[in-house]
Design a protein around this motif. Structure first.
Motif, PDB file in Angstrom:
ATOM      1  N   ILE A  45     -21.310 -13.798 -41.833  1.00 11.89           N
ATOM      2  CA  ILE A  45     -19.912 -13.411 -42.000  1.00 11.89           C
ATOM      3  C   ILE A  45     -19.400 -12.908 -40.660  1.00 11.89           C
ATOM      4  O   ILE A  45     -19.846 -11.875 -40.158  1.00 11.89           O
ATOM      5  CB  ILE A  45     -19.766 -12.317 -43.073  1.00 11.89           C
ATOM      6  N   ASP A  46     -18.479 -13.650 -40.061  1.00 11.67           N
ATOM      7  CA  ASP A  46     -17.870 -13.236 -38.800  1.00 11.67           C
ATOM      8  C   ASP A  46     -16.733 -12.266 -39.103  1.00 11.67           C
ATOM      9  O   ASP A  46     -15.733 -12.648 -39.717  1.00 11.67           O
ATOM     10  CB  ASP A  46     -17.354 -14.457 -38.042  1.00 11.67           C
ATOM     11  N   CYS A  47     -16.888 -11.042 -38.667  1.00 19.30           N
ATOM     12  CA  CYS A  47     -15.899 -10.007 -38.976  1.00 19.30           C
ATOM     13  C   CYS A  47     -14.697 -10.039 -38.036  1.00 19.30           C
ATOM     14  O   CYS A  47     -13.745  -9.259 -38.218  1.00 19.30           O
ATOM     15  CB  CYS A  47     -16.562  -8.633 -38.917  1.00 19.30           C
ATOM     16  N   GLY A  48     -14.735 -10.884 -37.036  1.00 23.31           N
ATOM     17  CA  GLY A  48     -13.584 -11.032 -36.156  1.00 23.31           C
ATOM     18  C   GLY A  48     -13.211  -9.781 -35.389  1.00 23.31           C
ATOM     19  O   GLY A  48     -12.042  -9.593 -35.036  1.00 23.31           O
ATOM     20  N   GLY A  49     -14.188  -8.915 -35.142  1.00 21.20           N
ATOM     21  CA  GLY A  49     -13.902  -7.681 -34.425  1.00 21.20           C
ATOM     22  C   GLY A  49     -13.310  -6.582 -35.271  1.00 21.20           C
ATOM     23  O   GLY A  49     -12.971  -5.508 -34.753  1.00 21.20           O
ATOM     24  N   HIS A  50     -13.190  -6.832 -36.575  1.00 18.01           N
ATOM     25  CA  HIS A  50     -12.644  -5.815 -37.464  1.00 18.01           C
ATOM     26  C   HIS A  50     -13.705  -4.764 -37.801  1.00 18.01           C
ATOM     27  O   HIS A  50     -14.887  -4.938 -37.514  1.00 18.01           O
ATOM     28  CB  HIS A  50     -12.102  -6.461 -38.739  1.00 18.01           C
ATOM     29  N   CYS A  51     -13.269  -3.691 -38.442  1.00 16.98           N
ATOM     30  CA  CYS A  51     -14.135  -2.535 -38.695  1.00 16.98           C
ATOM     31  C   CYS A  51     -14.981  -2.747 -39.950  1.00 16.98           C
ATOM     32  O   CYS A  51     -14.471  -3.163 -40.995  1.00 16.98           O
ATOM     33  CB  CYS A  51     -13.291  -1.280 -38.868  1.00 16.98           C
ATOM     34  N   LEU A  52     -16.248  -2.420 -39.843  1.00 14.75           N
ATOM     35  CA  LEU A  52     -17.165  -2.429 -40.981  1.00 14.75           C
ATOM     36  C   LEU A  52     -17.720  -1.016 -41.109  1.00 14.75           C
ATOM     37  O   LEU A  52     -18.354  -0.491 -40.185  1.00 14.75           O
ATOM     38  CB  LEU A  52     -18.295  -3.436 -40.769  1.00 14.75           C
ATOM     39  N   ALA A  53     -17.460  -0.393 -42.260  1.00 11.69           N
ATOM     40  CA  ALA A  53     -17.812   1.020 -42.459  1.00 11.69           C
ATOM     41  C   ALA A  53     -18.440   1.199 -43.829  1.00 11.69           C
ATOM     42  O   ALA A  53     -18.315   0.334 -44.708  1.00 11.69           O
ATOM     43  CB  ALA A  53     -16.559   1.890 -42.329  1.00 11.69           C
ATOM     44  N   PRO A  54     -19.113   2.320 -44.049  1.00 13.78           N
ATOM     45  CA  PRO A  54     -19.593   2.605 -45.411  1.00 13.78           C
ATOM     46  C   PRO A  54     -18.420   2.681 -46.381  1.00 13.78           C
ATOM     47  O   PRO A  54     -17.329   3.150 -46.023  1.00 13.78           O
ATOM     48  CB  PRO A  54     -20.266   3.972 -45.271  1.00 13.78           C
ATOM     49  N   GLY A  55     -18.622   2.207 -47.601  1.00 13.63           N
ATOM     50  CA  GLY A  55     -17.579   2.319 -48.610  1.00 13.63           C
ATOM     51  C   GLY A  55     -17.208   3.774 -48.846  1.00 13.63           C
ATOM     52  O   GLY A  55     -18.036   4.682 -48.730  1.00 13.63           O
ATOM     53  N   ILE A  56     -15.956   4.005 -49.178  1.00 14.85           N
ATOM     54  CA  ILE A  56     -15.457   5.363 -49.401  1.00 14.85           C
ATOM     55  C   ILE A  56     -16.036   5.926 -50.694  1.00 14.85           C
ATOM     56  O   ILE A  56     -16.127   5.229 -51.715  1.00 14.85           O
ATOM     57  CB  ILE A  56     -13.927   5.364 -49.453  1.00 14.85           C
ATOM     58  N   VAL A  57     -16.439   7.199 -50.647  1.00 10.91           N
ATOM     59  CA  VAL A  57     -16.900   7.932 -51.829  1.00 10.91           C
ATOM     60  C   VAL A  57     -15.786   8.915 -52.190  1.00 10.91           C
ATOM     61  O   VAL A  57     -15.599   9.921 -51.495  1.00 10.91           O
ATOM     62  CB  VAL A  57     -18.231   8.662 -51.553  1.00 10.91           C
ATOM     63  N   ASP A  58     -15.026   8.602 -53.227  1.00 10.93           N
ATOM     64  CA  ASP A  58     -13.809   9.355 -53.546  1.00 10.93           C
ATOM     65  C   ASP A  58     -14.115  10.428 -54.587  1.00 10.93           C
ATOM     66  O   ASP A  58     -14.302  10.139 -55.770  1.00 10.93           O
ATOM     67  CB  ASP A  58     -12.729   8.394 -54.047  1.00 10.93           C
ATOM     68  N   LEU A  59     -14.148  11.655 -54.128  1.00 11.80           N
ATOM     69  CA  LEU A  59     -14.550  12.798 -54.953  1.00 11.80           C
ATOM     70  C   LEU A  59     -13.339  13.427 -55.632  1.00 11.80           C
ATOM     71  O   LEU A  59     -12.499  14.050 -54.989  1.00 11.80           O
ATOM     72  CB  LEU A  59     -15.264  13.828 -54.065  1.00 11.80           C
ATOM     73  N   GLY A  60     -13.227  13.213 -56.958  1.00 21.32           N
ATOM     74  CA  GLY A  60     -12.153  13.868 -57.706  1.00 21.32           C
ATOM     75  C   GLY A  60     -11.094  12.933 -58.231  1.00 21.32           C
ATOM     76  O   GLY A  60      -9.893  13.210 -58.122  1.00 21.32           O
ATOM     77  N   VAL A  61     -11.507  11.824 -58.855  1.00 18.72           N
ATOM     78  CA  VAL A  61     -10.580  10.819 -59.382  1.00 18.72           C
ATOM     79  C   VAL A  61     -10.394  11.036 -60.874  1.00 18.72           C
ATOM     80  O   VAL A  61     -11.365  11.170 -61.621  1.00 18.72           O
ATOM     81  CB  VAL A  61     -11.132   9.401 -59.128  1.00 18.72           C
ATOM     82  N   LYS A  62      -9.154  11.058 -61.326  1.00 20.87           N
ATOM     83  CA  LYS A  62      -8.875  11.126 -62.765  1.00 20.87           C
ATOM     84  C   LYS A  62      -8.731   9.714 -63.316  1.00 20.87           C
ATOM     85  O   LYS A  62      -7.966   8.907 -62.786  1.00 20.87           O
ATOM     86  CB  LYS A  62      -7.604  11.920 -63.057  1.00 20.87           C
ATOM     87  N   ILE A  63      -9.468   9.436 -64.374  1.00 19.95           N
ATOM     88  CA  ILE A  63      -9.358   8.156 -65.080  1.00 19.95           C
ATOM     89  C   ILE A  63      -8.980   8.477 -66.519  1.00 19.95           C
ATOM     90  O   ILE A  63      -9.433   9.474 -67.082  1.00 19.95           O
ATOM     91  CB  ILE A  63     -10.674   7.370 -65.002  1.00 19.95           C
ATOM     92  N   GLY A  64      -8.162   7.656 -67.121  1.00 16.88           N
ATOM     93  CA  GLY A  64      -7.605   7.977 -68.436  1.00 16.88           C
ATOM     94  C   GLY A  64      -8.564   7.890 -69.603  1.00 16.88           C
ATOM     95  O   GLY A  64      -8.259   8.414 -70.684  1.00 16.88           O
ATOM     96  N   GLU A  65      -9.690   7.218 -69.433  1.00 14.58           N
ATOM     97  CA  GLU A  65     -10.620   7.093 -70.558  1.00 14.58           C
ATOM     98  C   GLU A  65     -11.562   8.289 -70.609  1.00 14.58           C
ATOM     99  O   GLU A  65     -12.147   8.643 -69.581  1.00 14.58           O
ATOM    100  CB  GLU A  65     -11.438   5.804 -70.429  1.00 14.58           C
ATOM    101  N   PRO A  66     -11.736   8.873 -71.797  1.00 13.97           N
ATOM    102  CA  PRO A  66     -11.048   8.582 -73.058  1.00 13.97           C
ATOM    103  C   PRO A  66      -9.707   9.310 -73.164  1.00 13.97           C
ATOM    104  O   PRO A  66      -9.464  10.280 -72.466  1.00 13.97           O
ATOM    105  CB  PRO A  66     -12.038   9.131 -74.098  1.00 13.97           C
ATOM    106  N   GLY A  67      -8.871   8.797 -74.046  1.00 18.05           N
ATOM    107  CA  GLY A  67      -7.663   9.507 -74.439  1.00 18.05           C
ATOM    108  C   GLY A  67      -6.364   9.095 -73.800  1.00 18.05           C
ATOM    109  O   GLY A  67      -5.311   9.229 -74.425  1.00 18.05           O
ATOM    110  N   GLU A  68      -6.416   8.608 -72.554  1.00 20.74           N
ATOM    111  CA  GLU A  68      -5.171   8.229 -71.867  1.00 20.74           C
ATOM    112  C   GLU A  68      -5.348   6.891 -71.162  1.00 20.74           C
ATOM    113  O   GLU A  68      -4.990   6.727 -70.002  1.00 20.74           O
ATOM    114  CB  GLU A  68      -4.767   9.306 -70.854  1.00 20.74           C
ATOM    115  N   ARG A  69      -5.891   5.946 -71.902  1.00 26.12           N
ATOM    116  CA  ARG A  69      -6.180   4.641 -71.307  1.00 26.12           C
ATOM    117  C   ARG A  69      -4.909   3.930 -70.834  1.00 26.12           C
ATOM    118  O   ARG A  69      -4.960   3.057 -69.968  1.00 26.12           O
ATOM    119  CB  ARG A  69      -6.932   3.784 -72.331  1.00 26.12           C
ATOM    120  N   HIS A  70      -3.761   4.314 -71.402  1.00 27.65           N
ATOM    121  CA  HIS A  70      -2.508   3.690 -70.980  1.00 27.65           C
ATOM    122  C   HIS A  70      -2.148   4.080 -69.549  1.00 27.65           C
ATOM    123  O   HIS A  70      -1.397   3.371 -68.879  1.00 27.65           O
ATOM    124  CB  HIS A  70      -1.376   4.081 -71.926  1.00 27.65           C
ATOM    125  N   ARG A  71      -2.697   5.203 -69.072  1.00 24.31           N
ATOM    126  CA  ARG A  71      -2.424   5.627 -67.694  1.00 24.31           C
ATOM    127  C   ARG A  71      -3.384   4.995 -66.697  1.00 24.31           C
ATOM    128  O   ARG A  71      -2.991   4.611 -65.605  1.00 24.31           O
ATOM    129  CB  ARG A  71      -2.507   7.148 -67.595  1.00 24.31           C
TER     130      ARG A  71
END
Length: 425
Positions: A45-71
């Motif tokens: 995979i030729d990255c074309g000089g673009h940045c390759l970094a560790p994936g972000i670890v996002d601490l503190g995400v609200k997800i609607g399941e259970p109870g607010e899956r519509h959000r």
């Protein structure tokens, strides 16, 4: 599993604090080599000089399941995260019902694994129902996979109950995550108090409310010896207390949201409810103090504090509107504002976005190191675009960056060496 060999990549290494062209090889889902030749049969995979970094670890995400899956559902949150370069979501327990029993935790863990293309790990509630009175079964929840314990923004007024919970957490080595706010002063507040709040006629909370809440939490940590992380530090008044706690040897770390690093109280403008957050946006002096605290390492973690809210709960008078903003897809381009302004290097940003949250939670992610999971994001920090909230993959579209000119585009995201997102597909 296919062997991948990334060439012509600008490797962003938060551990070594380096940013240099190189190569990276992935075998069996882990990083197998750095700056080596391509193995026979590898997909190059030729990255074309673009940045390759560790994936972000996002601490503190609200997800609607259970109870607010519509959000927000595990599926929509996972797709948004992949498009934003987030490879590990650390989900909050402020759901309906709260994640406060092993049974609920096992349910959401199973649902997340089935539905999300990225990793989702969960925090559990510190007290039952997040009501601040009776501690949860912290030991059983840890055994079921809880990474940390928090009541999120439901701040208890029962200090004795908190002391018991902190003490029990300490006996198990569990991490407690606090939301530093004095609940009495914060109740009913919509913005930070000051001239702007007065001119707009909005109820405000003094920045000292955060300092008071933090002081109480740190006193409990000193009393019990618990491991502690402050989810969001947003005011300059809180920094000396945080610095003293660390100097005194307390096991304390702190985070800040990307919104408090890139926006200030004036952005609320004419009652724009997408800018209503908890805690509220602060002064420009406070914002700059937070940026400096991240650069110095006093604040270790940057997160999105992703909080989905539907149109009905945001299209209300400012005081009545729901707080919070989505951020899984905008975290990376918003962070690029700090890079392009010269405040933080990419390696410093990824230390706070990926390495430090993974370390604090005891996860192997966040590193470009041999044997580390191949959770990676390939991105161009310079690509300009205008954000259209209706193109976001989150179910809710409540972003303060709608219509903003931004820079930074995720080109591809990999989890365990498997590509889970590619731009244009």
């Amino acid at each position: 599993m296919t062997t991948l060999h990334f060439t012509n990549a600008r490797l962003i290494d938060p551990e070594a604090q380096s940013d240099a062209l190189g190569t990276l090889t992935v075998e069996a889902g882990v990083i197998a080599a750095l700056n080596g030749a391509a193995p026979a049969g590898a997909e190059v995979i030729d990255c074309g000089g673009h940045c390759l970094a560790p994936g972000i670890v996002d601490l503190g995400v609200k997800i609607g399941e259970p109870g607010e899956r519509h959000r927000e559902s595990f599926r929509s949150a996972g797709l948004a995260a992949a498009a934003g370069g987030v490879t590990t979501i650390i989900a909050r327990p402020d759901t309906h019902p709260a994640i406060d029993t092993p049974e609920v935790l096992e349910f959401v863990t199973r649902r997340a694994a089935e539905a999300s293309p990225v990793r989702i790990r969960h925090m559990a509630a510190l007290t039952k129902g997040r009501q601040g009175r009776e501690m949860t079964e912290i030991g059983f929840l840890r055994d079921a996979g809880a990474l940390a314990f928090t009541d999120a923004d439901a701040v208890s007024t029962d200090t004795k109950a908190l002391a018991r919970a902190y003490t029990y957490a300490r006996s198990l080595g569990a991490l407690v995550i606090g939301h530093p706010q004095e609940p009495g002063l914060s109740k009913g507040a919509a913005v930070t108090s000051g001239k702007f709040a007065s001119l707009r006629g909005l109820p405000g909370v003094h920045p000292m409310a955060e300092r008071m809440g933090l002081d109480r939490d740190l006193a409990l940590v000193e009393m019990t010896g618990a491991r502690y992380h402050a989810d969001q530090i947003t005011t300059a008044r809180s920094l000396p207390a945080l610095e003293r706690a660390k100097a005194n040897g307390l096991d304390v770390t702190a985070g800040v949201s990307i919104h408090h690093l890139t926006l200030n109280e004036i952005d609320v403008g004419d009652y724009r409810t997408f800018f209503k957050l908890t805690p509220p946006l602060r002064s420009e002096d406070d914002r700059l103090a937070m940026v400096e605290a991240v650069a110095s390492g006093l604040i270790e973690v940057i997160s999105s504090q992703h909080t989905p809210a539907d149109e009905e709960s945001k299209r209300l008078p400012y005081e009545e509107a729901a707080s919070g903003a989505v951020g899984l897809e905008t975290l990376l381009p918003a962070a690029m504002r700090l890079y392009h302004a010269g405040h933080l290097s990419l390696a410093e940003l990824w230390r706070a976005l990926s390495l430090n949250p993974a370390r604090r939670l005891g996860l192997p992610q966040g590193r470009l190191a041999l044997g580390a999971p191949a959770d990676l994001v390939l991105f161009d920090p310079d690509t300009p675009f205008v954000l259209d909230r209706f193109k976001l993959r989150s179910k809710s579209k409540n972003t303060p960056f709608d219509g903003s000119r931004m820079e930074g585009k995720v080109l591809a995201t990999y989890v365990g060496g498997a590509r889970v997102y590619a731009a244009g597909e």
